[in-house]
Design an enzyme around this catalytic site. Structure first.
Site, PDB file in Angstrom:
ATOM      1  N   CYS A   1      -5.019  -2.959   3.903  1.00  0.00           N
ATOM      2  CA  CYS A   1      -4.386  -2.901   5.123  1.00  0.00           C
ATOM      3  C   CYS A   1      -5.578  -2.765   6.288  1.00  0.00           C
ATOM      4  CB  CYS A   1      -3.756  -1.323   4.895  1.00  0.00           C
ATOM      5  SG  CYS A   1      -2.509  -0.873   6.439  1.00  0.00           S
TER       6      CYS A   1
ATOM      7  N   LYS B   1      -9.920   2.242  -1.101  1.00  0.00           N
ATOM      8  CA  LYS B   1     -10.089   1.722   0.173  1.00  0.00           C
ATOM      9  C   LYS B   1     -11.138   2.117   0.941  1.00  0.00           C
ATOM     10  CE  LYS B   1      -6.781   1.639   4.289  1.00  0.00           C
ATOM     11  NZ  LYS B   1      -5.602   2.238   4.883  1.00  0.00           N
TER      12      LYS B   1
ATOM     13  N   GLU C   1       0.762  -1.448   0.017  1.00  0.00           N
ATOM     14  CA  GLU C   1       0.160   0.067   0.167  1.00  0.00           C
ATOM     15  C   GLU C   1       0.952   1.425   0.022  1.00  0.00           C
ATOM     16  OE1 GLU C   1      -3.319   1.978   2.977  1.00  0.00           O
ATOM     17  OE2 GLU C   1      -1.582   0.695   3.806  1.00  0.00           O
TER      18      GLU C   1
END
Length: 268
Positions: free
Chosen positions: A156, A116, A40
């Site tokens: 993440c 995300k 990421e």
């Protein structure tokens, strides 16, 4: 399915351009793999929040262009980690910035993006700086000599939200990819949650973390590949490393059939 996870290490002394060239060279070295994954926000800096706005770019910007070339040169599907995407705000008051993953085909074409969904920072950090994504993304990744594999995308902090992964499974995911900039301070959470998502969803989990120290944060490394039973098949240490492994994707459906826990779901 042959997979390479590039656990990239970097600090504050390397320019984005230099880091991009280095990452592209690492991708090119993975020719022969079906899927290659980067961490990421490796280009703008996972914890370098103050530089995100100046380093933001559209999904066809310079980092994306370099990654497209590298994917084509290596002949691999490349999950190029994520960038800070700049685009038109979707709603009044939005920032028009997202933490966006980019996936390129072996021909170098941008075939998927994932914004995300869960932003880390408890009301600060990402929630103040970028907009949240809303869409689930599951893609078909071609495999040499076999059928395509359904791969679900996440990033993440998403790893802490099991409901996301249930929805990816319902959309057909067999493999879950998690690029990250996860700090060393909570690296045990990283490894444990990856195994949990694999076991509860009966999927292979590919976790590609960052190494090194930047913006005063030591990154956790410890990228790993976990099979659908929760067994760790490959694990990295704390430094820059490439994990390369052949995954028996047929074993996913075999395990689901022999231990059909997903069929017993009663909620949701």
């Amino acid at each position: 399915m042959k997979v390479a996870l590039i656990q990239l290490a970097y600090g504050d002394d390397e320019s984005v351009a230099d880091r991009t060239r280095r990452a592209a060279d690492l991708v090119r070295a993975q020719s022969g793999h079906d899927l290659v994954v980067l961490p990421e926000l490796w280009a703008p800096g996972g914890f370098d929040y103050r530089r995100w706005d100046e380093r933001a770019e559209p999904v066809h910007g310079p980092v994306a262009s370099a990654m497209a070339d590298a994917a084509r040169d290596a002949g691999v599907t490349l999950h190029a980690g994520s960038v800070i995407e700049r685009g038109e705000p979707l709603e009044p008051g939005d920032k028009g910035l997202w933490n966006t993953s980019l996936v390129f085909s072996p021909a170098g074409e941008l075939v998927a993006t994932y914004r995300k969904i869960h932003r880390f920072g408890f009301g600060e950090g990402e929630p103040l700086l970028i907009d949240a994504g809303a869409d689930l993304v599951v893609i078909d990744v071609p495999v040499a000599g076999g059928d395509p594999v359904r791969v679900g995308l996440s990033t993440c902090y998403d790893l802490r939200f099991p409901e996301l992964y249930r929805r990816l499974v319902d959309a057909g995911a067999e493999v879950l990819v998690v690029p990250a900039a996860w700090p060393m301070a909570r690296v045990e959470h990283w490894t444990l949650l990856g195994r949990a998502r694999a076991m509860e969803d009966q999927c292979v989990v590919l976790q590609c973390n960052t190494a090194g120290t930047h913006a005063r944060h030591e990154m956790g490394g410890h990228s790993q590949v976990v099979d659908a039973t929760g067994k760790v098949l490959a694990a990295a240490g704390a430094d820059e490393q490439v994990l390369s492994i052949d995954i028996d994707t047929a074993a996913i459906s075999t395990w689901r059939e022999s231990f059909p826990v997903l069929a017993d779901r009663r909620l949701g």
